[in-house]
Design an enzyme around this catalytic site. Structure first.
Site, PDB file in Angstrom:
ATOM      1  N   GLU A 329     -33.532  18.173  -0.122  1.00  0.00           N
ATOM      2  CA  GLU A 329     -32.024  17.999  -1.539  1.00  0.00           C
ATOM      3  C   GLU A 329     -31.285  19.081  -2.506  1.00  0.00           C
ATOM      4  O   GLU A 329     -30.309  19.000  -2.838  1.00  0.00           O
ATOM      5  CB  GLU A 329     -32.881  16.851  -2.642  1.00  0.00           C
ATOM      6  N   LYS A 440     -55.830  13.106 -10.994  1.00  0.00           N
ATOM      7  CA  LYS A 440     -56.023  12.822 -12.417  1.00  0.00           C
ATOM      8  C   LYS A 440     -58.222  12.485 -12.949  1.00  0.00           C
ATOM      9  O   LYS A 440     -58.183  11.011 -12.487  1.00  0.00           O
ATOM     10  CB  LYS A 440     -55.445  11.995 -12.905  1.00  0.00           C
TER      11      LYS A 440
END
Lengths: 544, 544
Positions: A329, A440
């Protein structure tokens, strides 16, 4: 008050015209799928590009039409870049490593009118044949003598399209925000998303890249893009190299260590560009030969973070490492990792530490790091934040994909990279993790990238990945996946001991598994998505 | 079809922001009019530029206002470039060598609101005082301690404008075709004509220049612009140097050979940029010292054609000569004369011959040579034509001067340079003459430039000019004007013999005259206009 200077559209065709008129010694050397080596110049290429554009016009290609390519790095692919964009059409490069399903999706989504393919990919297309759009015509990038015997209907021959066409062309004028190229990222979820480059973004990216890497992008240099033309325009080299007068050495399909070494050695390649995975093979070959390929002085590593051990290996061998970072991008280059001359006297170990960072931004690429509430984080080298980017070379939205565009820009129009990063006072960016690759555990984040970086320096490790595995108590726990260099695989405890020198106990992987090879994404990065699926049910030793 | 990339205005302020964030070691070193040497960095400069812009705003300077400068090369002049353009105002650089009449004309024509001056030019302003517009406020570029005791009313002090202002600023957004700079050419007839640069033209020029001279415009290099900030933006260096991370060494007022040598030696200047006249002094000093200034490796010569003897002297001393060509109306650089690496093995004499040409075009600068009917001439290195240019860095028309604009563009919008040139198959441009400097003798053209080039290699010649003198029979005939190196002046016959080795008899000057010094234009070129007036009545020996 308006100034009074001419306003000419920035156009890709002008780059090749310039190289043809001013860089007469600039070469394109290609290892062909036909098996031989082909040599040409920018001057000769400009003539063939004119022929090709005229041929495309005769085939009915019009301004704005999408023309797809399924091809390796070679001069014909380069010609297609310039012929399509020169006439105002769009070059849609297809990654041949995409799944059949993804490939069909993007051919239809882009509404490709023509598809140019290397001989190598005829079998892929044959397997898709029944599902390809009826109006899509296929051109084989070879001459009549090498045309395949295929069940694909109405195959056209590349060289016949050029035949008998005049070697000059007057390119049409159009606004500089006209679309020029289209590249889809496979992503990890959902359908591939397309970035639609403009003439302005492409020419500016070439200029910014050349200004940022003056020692590589200059007249007379030879550059080998291992990074494929089928992905993010080979990092902009097909534009920046002719602009600067550097030659391009295209490796064709063979990207193993020995093939690369021999080609670089023969052609005296100064700088080679690619993702970390390809350099593992080249470094092995360099070790086996006991020397560098002749003339090899610089390597640009991007696509995913270069392990410290790889940077060390190149630098110790006398090859300058430019550790770069970017995204499809972003055209793609956002930062470059060469050190300023003021740091020339830094001790080697510190130089290498600095080079593990992704470097400083290119002029024209704005970076910001913010917390989850959008508050800017200090540029102190330690405060991580979500990385956003802005600039003329950054996407303003995926091609016809409202859903994907809904959540990638912030209120001020900055693009969310999905990376977590720090920036220091000297402007050095360090990607600390991909947001989606963080683990996490018990409410705390564990960086897979940091763990991988340490493990990669183990002499018995060829490659590795740390992934999250579901855990009943801690939610997620890290699993270390090792691809050993050979049969003599590193011991689990030895690896964990190595990590415990750098990390807290709760950050260490709960287990180590060994694999023969790591799955790669279509762009040559380790596919953590695949690994996570593969090891989703892996029983961790201490999981209750 | 439109592409989908962000479209951010190219803005000058972004260059300094970039240098401040990414090129922390970039320096600006200035010899001050106060007499001392001042050192600063791009980072510190960005802070002072913010203060200056805020101060200008407090003084009522608004978007589009013209702010004039009358100053040497130094950091405060550099700050003015960025502060004015950053806020959307226009930096109007005034050449202090203009006549009083011309200076008043352009101050009024530009409608300057503020005028910043170095201490040096207070006497000039005092002499103009009665005729200056009543609303024009004057700022002296110094601190309170050095403020002059002057009869000029209401003098402001530069450092006081910055005082107590915050060191950060959020620059406004505006379109990239907003005016940023204004520079008048004195020309040879009529009033001075102004070129009004835009942010787009200025940023692109910096990029194109940096891409064209990668060995000079790179991080860590030290560059000395002898070419003044008061004329064509010192050839773009105040933009290209910080963009590339190169340091700027500003020489202040003293541009004699010894001052330049000492400064370059002390600061280890890598590359120095200026017109041929300044290099005569430096070369003399290099001869006197028997060595180069430390670190000196590259010289960029432009403004007028570099004599072959000068190119030879530098190259033989080991200094690379980049013979460049451009115009105020071109931002200014159009071509650069470095040779491609493929010519590295050329014998020294041939290298120097090639370097007498003006070199190859910058990317983005289109050149064409046409005959008097507009028909394109072949690029064969021998067919001369009227040189026209086109590109984003080329003027689209002089500032508020319809009369001047009437005859400088052709039907396709190309700008007429007034030069006669050839272009060879490799893209090398050779300026064969200024159209107005050609001598028309009996219907045939004689090139003053060719004659001068030969004479300049005579060891006893410091400088020279060939001009047209009216002739009753032949219309015009050439006169050779010689400035000898010392009392031992070269003999007339010796000079003519030297020329007759290269030229036909009818092309030889009819007479030779000796002068103590050649008149210079405001930009340091030999003023042929002045010479033609001076020798208009010169009696040629064989004129009937």
């Amino acid at each position: 008050m308006k100034g009074l200077m001419m306003n000419r559209p920035l156009k890709i065709a002008d780059i090749l015209e310039f190289a043809a008129s001013s860089h007469q010694n600039g070469e394109i050397v290609s290892v062909r799928t036909e098996g031989d080596v082909h040599r040409t110049t920018y001057r000769e290429t400009a003539r063939r590009v004119a022929q090709l554009a005229r041929g495309l016009r005769d085939l009915g290609v019009d301004v704005g039409d999408r023309v797809a390519t399924l091809a390796w790095n070679g001069y014909r692919h380069f010609e297609l870049y310039y012929a399509t964009s020169g006439m105002g059409a769009v070059c849609h490069t297809i990654n041949p490593r995409l799944s059949a399903e993804q490939m069909l999706y993007i051919i239809k989504h882009a509404d490709d009118q023509l598809l140019f393919t290397d001989l190598t990919f005829i079998p892929i297309l044959e397997s898709l044949a029944g599902d390809l759009p009826a109006h899509l015509r296929i051109v084989v990038m070879t001459d009549r003598a090498h045309m395949p015997n295929s069940k694909l209907p109405g195959l056209l021959c590349y060289e016949e399209i050029l035949e008998d066409q005049p070697q000059t062309i007057v390119w049409p004028d159009f606004p500089e925000d006209t679309a020029a190229g289209l590249c889809y990222t496979s992503g990890t979820t959902g359908n591939p998303k397309g970035t639609l480059y403009t003439h302005r973004s492409t020419v500016l990216h070439a200029l910014l890249l050349a200004v940022s890497l003056p020692n590589v992008l200059q007249e007379g240099r030879k550059i080998l893009p291992v990074v494929p033309l089928f992905h993010v325009n080979a990092w902009g080299l097909p534009y920046a190299a002719p602009l600067a007068g550097a030659s391009l050495i295209f490796p064709g399909p063979a990207l193993d260590g020995k093939s690369l070494f021999d080609l670089m050695d023969r052609e005296k390649v100064f700088s080679a560009w690619g993702v970390p995975t390809v350099w593992i093979g080249l470094l092995n070959q360099i070790r086996a030969e006991g020397r560098l390929p002749a003339g090899f002085a610089d390597v640009v590593i991007g696509g995913s973070a270069a392990p410290k051990s790889m940077i060390e290996a190149f630098e110790q061998a006398g090859v300058n490492v430019c550790h770069a970072w970017g995204m499809t991008e972003m055209s793609p280059v956002g930062t470059q990792g060469n050190l300023p001359k003021a740091l020339d006297d830094l001790p080697p170990a510190e130089r290498i530490d600095r080079k593990c960072a992704q470097g400083r931004r290119l002029f024209g690429v704005d970076l910001k790091i913010v917390d989850d509430d959008g508050a800017p984080q200090p540029h102190d080298g330690t405060s991580p934040g979500n990385l956003y980017v802005r600039g003329n070379t950054v996407t303003a939205g995926y091609f016809e994909d409202e859903a994907a565009n809904a959540d990638v820009f912030d209120a001020d129009g900055w693009f969310r990279t999905g990376d977590i990063a720090t920036i220091d006072a000297d402007g050095f960016l360090t990607i600390t993790d991909r947001a989606k690759d963080l683990i996490k555990s018990g409410g705390e984040w564990i960086s897979s990238l940091d763990l991988e970086n340490v493990i990669m320096s183990h002499p018995k490790v060829m490659s590795c990945a740390v992934i999250a595995v579901p855990h009943p108590k801690w939610d997620e726990r890290p699993l270390l996946v090792i691809q050993p260099r050979d049969e003599d695989r590193p011991d689990k405890q030895e690896l964990l001991d190595m990590l415990s020198e750098h990390f807290a106990k709760w950050q260490l992987p709960d287990d180590v598994v060994y694999v023969d090879g790591l799955p790669l994404t279509a762009t040559g990065k380790v596919s953590k998505l695949t690994l996570r699926k593969q090891f989703a049910d892996h029983a961790l030793p201490d999981a209750v």
